[in-house]
Motif scaffolding. Structure first.
Motif, PDB file in Angstrom:
ATOM      1  N   ARG A   7       0.846  -1.187   0.000  1.00  0.00           N
ATOM      2  CA  ARG A   7       0.000   0.000   0.000  1.00  0.00           C
ATOM      3  C   ARG A   7       0.882   1.237   0.000  1.00  0.00           C
ATOM      4  O   ARG A   7       1.784   1.368   0.827  1.00  0.00           O
ATOM      5  N   GLU A   8       0.599   2.106  -0.933  1.00  0.00           N
ATOM      6  CA  GLU A   8       1.340   3.362  -0.973  1.00  0.00           C
ATOM      7  C   GLU A   8       0.680   4.336  -0.021  1.00  0.00           C
ATOM      8  O   GLU A   8      -0.533   4.458   0.027  1.00  0.00           O
ATOM      9  N   VAL A   9       1.487   5.017   0.730  1.00  0.00           N
ATOM     10  CA  VAL A   9       0.977   6.022   1.660  1.00  0.00           C
ATOM     11  C   VAL A   9       0.908   7.340   0.913  1.00  0.00           C
ATOM     12  O   VAL A   9       1.888   7.787   0.307  1.00  0.00           O
ATOM     13  N   ILE A  10      -0.254   7.932   0.924  1.00  0.00           N
ATOM     14  CA  ILE A  10      -0.456   9.197   0.223  1.00  0.00           C
ATOM     15  C   ILE A  10      -0.204  10.344   1.198  1.00  0.00           C
ATOM     16  O   ILE A  10      -0.791  10.396   2.279  1.00  0.00           O
ATOM     17  N   ASP A  11       0.676  11.217   0.820  1.00  0.00           N
ATOM     18  CA  ASP A  11       0.971  12.401   1.626  1.00  0.00           C
ATOM     19  C   ASP A  11      -0.010  13.502   1.219  1.00  0.00           C
ATOM     20  O   ASP A  11       0.197  14.214   0.239  1.00  0.00           O
ATOM     21  N   PHE A  12      -1.097  13.597   1.975  1.00  0.00           N
ATOM     22  CA  PHE A  12      -2.145  14.539   1.614  1.00  0.00           C
ATOM     23  C   PHE A  12      -1.714  15.993   1.747  1.00  0.00           C
ATOM     24  O   PHE A  12      -2.161  16.846   0.990  1.00  0.00           O
ATOM     25  N   SER A  13      -0.838  16.303   2.682  1.00  0.00           N
ATOM     26  CA  SER A  13      -0.382  17.685   2.817  1.00  0.00           C
ATOM     27  C   SER A  13       0.442  18.105   1.595  1.00  0.00           C
ATOM     28  O   SER A  13       0.307  19.219   1.094  1.00  0.00           O
ATOM     29  N   GLU A  18       0.611  20.968  -3.632  1.00  0.00           N
ATOM     30  CA  GLU A  18       0.743  20.910  -5.088  1.00  0.00           C
ATOM     31  C   GLU A  18      -0.518  21.450  -5.767  1.00  0.00           C
ATOM     32  O   GLU A  18      -0.433  22.202  -6.742  1.00  0.00           O
ATOM     33  N   LEU A  19      -1.675  21.089  -5.245  1.00  0.00           N
ATOM     34  CA  LEU A  19      -2.940  21.572  -5.798  1.00  0.00           C
ATOM     35  C   LEU A  19      -3.063  23.086  -5.641  1.00  0.00           C
ATOM     36  O   LEU A  19      -3.446  23.779  -6.579  1.00  0.00           O
ATOM     37  N   ARG A  20      -2.716  23.611  -4.469  1.00  0.00           N
ATOM     38  CA  ARG A  20      -2.767  25.070  -4.252  1.00  0.00           C
ATOM     39  C   ARG A  20      -1.833  25.798  -5.208  1.00  0.00           C
ATOM     40  O   ARG A  20      -2.168  26.847  -5.741  1.00  0.00           O
ATOM     41  N   GLY A  21      -0.651  25.235  -5.406  1.00  0.00           N
ATOM     42  CA  GLY A  21       0.304  25.836  -6.336  1.00  0.00           C
ATOM     43  C   GLY A  21      -0.227  25.842  -7.758  1.00  0.00           C
ATOM     44  O   GLY A  21      -0.077  26.831  -8.490  1.00  0.00           O
ATOM     45  N   ALA A  22      -0.862  24.755  -8.159  1.00  0.00           N
ATOM     46  CA  ALA A  22      -1.424  24.672  -9.512  1.00  0.00           C
ATOM     47  C   ALA A  22      -2.575  25.657  -9.688  1.00  0.00           C
ATOM     48  O   ALA A  22      -2.690  26.309 -10.730  1.00  0.00           O
ATOM     49  N   ILE A  23      -3.414  25.784  -8.669  1.00  0.00           N
ATOM     50  CA  ILE A  23      -4.537  26.736  -8.734  1.00  0.00           C
ATOM     51  C   ILE A  23      -4.016  28.157  -8.812  1.00  0.00           C
ATOM     52  O   ILE A  23      -4.483  28.967  -9.620  1.00  0.00           O
TER      53      ILE A  23
END
Length: 96
Positions: A7-13, A18-23
């Motif tokens: 199982r890959e651990v997703i680093d949500f922070s 990354e999402l904020r930067g893209a927005i």
């Protein structure tokens, strides 16, 4: 035999950053593009005026509520001495 899946651990922070930067990047692109189109439609006379309009497109004008009654955070001329305790000498037209 069953394959073992890790199982890959997703680093949500990190994902959120990354999402904020893209927005933010997309908003900047749209803002600058709109400023470029406005500058072209205004038929600015030089490239420097065009460039200044695009570089300042993120600035917003002050509203009336922002100006009235608000304490000043930055003096207009920080080098000039304050006029507290420094009376202005009355001018005498005869001395001139």
């Amino acid at each position: 035999m069953m394959a073992s899946f890790e199982r890959e651990v997703i680093d949500f922070s990190a994902l959120e950053r990354e999402l904020r930067g893209a927005i933010e990047s997309e908003q900047r692109y749209k803002r600058e593009n709109e400023a470029k189109l406005r500058a072209v439609s205004q038929r600015v006379s030089s490239y420097s005026q065009f460039r200044d309009l695009v570089l300042t497109c993120h600035l917003k004008p002050l509203e009336k509520k922002d100006k009235e009654g608000a304490p000043r955070k930055q003096p207009w001329n920080p080098v000039a001495p304050s006029n507290k305790g420094c009376p202005i000498a009355p001018s005498n037209e005869e001395d001139l």
